[in-house]
Design an enzyme around this catalytic site. Structure first.
Site, PDB file in Angstrom:
ATOM      1  N   HIS A 138       0.824  -1.206   0.000  1.00 46.14           N
ATOM      2  CA  HIS A 138       0.000   0.000   0.000  1.00 46.14           C
ATOM      3  C   HIS A 138       0.868   1.271   0.000  1.00 46.14           C
ATOM      4  O   HIS A 138       2.004   1.268   0.469  1.00 46.14           O
ATOM      5  CB  HIS A 138      -1.038  -0.004   1.136  1.00 46.14           C
ATOM      6  N   GLU A 143      -5.120   0.503  -0.099  1.00 53.32           N
ATOM      7  CA  GLU A 143      -4.876  -0.906   0.161  1.00 53.32           C
ATOM      8  C   GLU A 143      -5.040  -1.724  -1.121  1.00 53.32           C
ATOM      9  O   GLU A 143      -5.716  -1.282  -2.056  1.00 53.32           O
ATOM     10  CB  GLU A 143      -5.873  -1.413   1.217  1.00 53.32           C
TER      11      GLU A 143
END
Ligand code: F6R
Length: 241
Positions: A138, A143
């Site tokens: 990330h 994410e």
């Protein structure tokens, strides 16, 4: 893409601080995009030293941070707001009125995301964006997932991120489950990107990001499409490269 291999954490911190210092010296009114976490604290320490020596002047600098935990106030010790004051802003001559973070206490997500995108736009965009990288690849709190989120968004933190970041809290239960984060378009719009990493736990994510396919499941892989990326990482983080 330029890759600087550092000997160790101190060397990574000094090399990265050199690049940020050069940006500030070349453009005293620069907008810096900043990151939190374990990786940049040494860089911030080096920048404070340069300020104390009279080599770097923060008086006209503006900053925008990548992210903030949702639900934490700015004086909560685990908030990124608090982190920035503690590790940098309280020790240099920056005008705190020119430092921007998402407001973790704002419940209205659409409002907060628009507000933050508007701030980035109104201060003229980011000259130099400092990034760390998660073990899961990330950047900010973008994410791994199905899509690249474009603008500032409220994100449900990955289970892995919660586990890794638990070291900053008294228990894993204390880690907020959500955060506000700049999106990929915000990050990619920066004129320059400086990605820093250290330690073997980042080696796979770093290798996949720099040389693997460009996919949202490896969010940092998008950086391969940016034309001014500098990576400063230690030997362990670069061990697969
Ligand atoms: C922090 C951030 C994150 C961290 C990443 C690495 O503002 O946006 O992407 O850069 O989680 O964290 P550390 O440096 O703690 O390994």
């Amino acid at each position: 893409m330029i890759i600087h291999k550092a000997k160790d954490y101190e060397d990574m911190s000094r090399k990265a601080a050199n690049i940020i210092s050069a940006q500030i010296i070349m453009k005293p009114k620069a907008v810096l995009g900043l990151a939190t976490g374990a990786t940049p604290t040494g860089v911030y320490r080096q920048l404070i030293e340069r300020y104390q020596k009279g080599d770097v002047d923060f008086s006209q600098i503006a900053t925008v941070n990548l992210d903030e935990y949702k639900g934490l106030s700015s004086n909560n010790k685990q908030s990124y707001h608090y982190f920035m004051n503690r590790y940098l802003f309280d020790h240099v001559n920056i005008n705190k009125g020119n430092t921007y973070m998402p407001n973790g206490l704002e419940e209205d997500e659409a409002f907060e995301c628009n507000r933050y995108n508007e701030i980035i736009h109104s201060i003229g965009g980011i000259d130099l964006q400092l990034l760390g990288i998660g073990e899961n690849g990330h950047i900010g709190f973008n994410e791994p997932g199905e899509v690249f989120e474009k603008g500032t968004h409220c994100v449900a933190l990955a289970e892995h991120t919660i586990k890794v970041n638990a070291k900053f809290f008294s228990s894993v239960k204390e880690v907020p489950t959500h955060a506000y984060s700049m999106g990929i378009k915000n990050i990619m719009s920066a004129n320059k990107i400086l990605l820093i990493a250290f330690g073997v736990s980042k080696a796979k994510a770093l290798y996949d990001s720099l040389f693997g396919p460009i996919v949202p499941n490896a969010p940092a892989s998008i950086l391969q499409l940016h034309n001014d990326v500098t990576v400063v990482a230690d030997e362990e983080a670069l061990s697969l490269v």
